[in-house]
Design a protein around this motif. Structure first.
Motif, PDB file in Angstrom:
ATOM      1  N   HIS A 252       0.828  -1.220   0.070  1.00 28.39           N
ATOM      2  CA  HIS A 252       0.050  -0.210  -0.028  1.00 28.39           C
ATOM      3  C   HIS A 252       0.935   1.309   0.000  1.00 28.39           C
ATOM      4  CE1 HIS A 252      -2.866   2.712   2.408  1.00 28.39           C
ATOM      5  NE2 HIS A 252      -2.574   3.002   1.263  1.00 28.39           N
ATOM      6  N   THR A 288      -4.206  -5.441   4.281  1.00 25.29           N
ATOM      7  CA  THR A 288      -3.111  -4.737   4.933  1.00 25.29           C
ATOM      8  C   THR A 288      -3.062  -4.733   6.291  1.00 25.29           C
ATOM      9  OG1 THR A 288      -4.439  -2.543   5.113  1.00 25.29           O
ATOM     10  CG2 THR A 288      -3.496  -3.285   2.873  1.00 25.29           C
ATOM     11  N   LEU A 365      -2.663   0.875  -4.209  1.00 24.29           N
ATOM     12  CA  LEU A 365      -2.637  -0.354  -3.753  1.00 24.29           C
ATOM     13  C   LEU A 365      -1.784  -1.185  -5.029  1.00 24.29           C
ATOM     14  CD1 LEU A 365      -5.799  -1.894  -2.059  1.00 24.29           C
ATOM     15  CD2 LEU A 365      -3.668  -1.547  -0.971  1.00 24.29           C
TER      16      LEU A 365
END
Length: 467
Positions: A252, A288, A365
């Motif tokens: 990310h 994440t 992302l």
């Protein structure tokens, strides 16, 4: 996303919407530029603005540039068709909800012969069976308008299935006074229609049937979309280990800016570990760990080692921890797959998106497959003169050297470093194909995990790198 809270919010929102609709319908001066007509009811466009747009928003379907609902969608079959609304999955980009709007005063379905009238769902099934048996419009058992509506939706469902390989989960015919919900459109319109797959609700019952409407049409129920991104502990709510198609490392990316407009602004690249898990239905779930982030620093440490190497090691260790967490949550081992097998964040578009931007800019992302980062510790080709602007002569970047990290052009590795590219010919050729151009417009292709995804083999052979 809390399903109980969402359902409660929908009921409250629907109650308020129905009150506003009733108040609006009572107004006698709705149309400033027309003669007063107390009996006037909204036409289709007004119906959409007054009621359907608002209802879709309450059901989690967002219109607009970054929304998950497309309007007036063109379908190309034997003829070009336009669908009023098409709700798509944020993960797979597949069609999940078709909504066909009708004007407010379009009557509910009726039998052509009043003596054969029955419940609306029964009449819809009769109309669909007539169409399935190749019956003519003039002989249909229901009123002519509804025969046309059913044929229209059947055409949409057929084109979506045959031309786009989308088996639509939901379809809705709706006015302000009624809605017909089709729970299994493919079987209903292209196979054998049965009453249990159709729900018909009049406006007088909209609020009483609010829980049912929520269960059948809310985006979370229709698409099974996961939040973006997802925490590891949420993973088992959206996928089982047997439904895993592939697992891919990722990051990310967040671009922060520091400094002053007077003295100069520099970018700072903050990276969070991520894991992308592809489901067998084509959706990609991104997990994440927001507790761990690592800032990319250029240059060398006190021992003369490039700081990028330590940065990538930190990210790799964090991703390995994320893989262990996700494996634990799914009670099964997750095996990392090659980036070449990654289905892409938007499977319907030409090519495959390996880097997905967040709305508003500045965050992405990225899927990296077996690699720990979209940037490699060092370029694949060690000696290349094109890292340095001054050595390029006619091929050097026309905007001059980038002597420090820059926001215009966006660049983290300044001139002379092995991750930097200053060759204008290469920069021009890659402008539309580079996966990370918005993140770093000058990163060397040979130092990027996406080299094989951006360049064909014959194109890579013609790159001037290392010559």
């Amino acid at each position: 996303m809390n399903p109980w809270s969402d359902a409660n919010d929908f009921e409250l929102g629907l109650r308020a919407l129905l009150v506003r609709v009733d108040l609006e319908l009572e107004k006698q001066d709705r149309d400033t530029f027309s003669d007063l007509d107390p009996n006037r009811v909204p036409h289709e466009h007004d119906t959409r603005l007054l009621f359907i747009d608002e209802l879709l928003a309450l059901l989690g379907w967002d219109r607009g540039i970054d929304g998950n609902v497309r309007e007036e969608v063109r379908l190309k079959g034997e003829t070009t068709r336009f669908m009023d609304y098409l709700g798509v999955s944020a993960l797979s980009n597949k069609a999940h909800l078709l909504v066909e709007a009708k004007a407010w005063d379009v009557p509910a379905i009726t039998a052509r012969n009043p003596s054969e009238a029955s419940e609306p769902v029964s009449m819809i099934v009769k109309g669909l069976n007539h169409i399935k048996d190749q019956g003519q419009e003039k002989d249909c058992p229901i009123n002519k308008a509804w025969d046309g509506y059913l044929r229209q939706v059947a055409g949409y469902v057929q084109v979506l299935k045959e031309s786009y390989a989308h088996e639509l989960p939901r379809a809705v015919l709706i006015s302000g006074e009624w809605m017909a919900i089709f729970l299994n459109p493919v079987a209903t319109f292209l196979g054998n229609p049965v009453e249990k797959d159709i729900v018909f609700i009049l406006r007088a019952d909209f609020f009483a049937k609010a829980p049912r409407i929520f269960e059948l049409l809310h985006r979370s129920k229709v698409t099974a979309d996961a939040p973006i991104p997802l925490r590891p502990a949420q993973l088992s709510n959206y996928i089982a280990v047997d439904d895993v198609r592939g697992v891919y490392r990722g990051v990310h990316i967040v671009v922060e800016k520091e400094g002053s407009k007077i003295y100069g602004v520099q970018p700072k690249l903050r990276v969070f570990p991520a894991l992308h898990i592809a489901r067998k239905d084509g959706a990609v779930i991104s997990v994440t760990n927001g507790e761990s982030s690592f800032v990319l620093s250029d240059g060398y440490d006190d021992e003369g080692k490039p700081r990028i190497e330590g940065h990538i090691d930190e990210i790799g260790n964090a991703i390995d921890g994320l893989i262990a967490q996700c494996s634990h949550e799914l009670s099964g081992k997750l095996k990392i797959d090659s980036l070449s097998n990654f289905p892409g964040f938007k499977v319907d578009r030409l090519g495959r998106e390996l880097v997905r931007p967040f709305p508003g800019g500045g965050e992405w992302l990225a899927a990296t497959g077996a690699d720990h980062h979209f940037i490699l510790p060092e370029p694949r080709i060690a000696a290349c003169q094109f890292h340095c602007w001054s050595s390029l002569h006619p091929h050097r970047a026309v905007r001059g050297p980038v002597s420090m990290p820059s926001v215009s052009p966006q660049c983290f590795f300044p001139d002379g470093q092995p991750h930097h590219c200053a060759n204008q010919v290469v920069l021009d050729r890659r402008e539309k194909r580079c996966q990370v151009h918005a993140v770093d417009s000058r990163v060397c292709c040979q130092a990027c995990a996406y080299l094989d995804q951006c360049w064909k083999p014959e194109e890579k052979a013609n790159l001037p790198c290392g010559t």
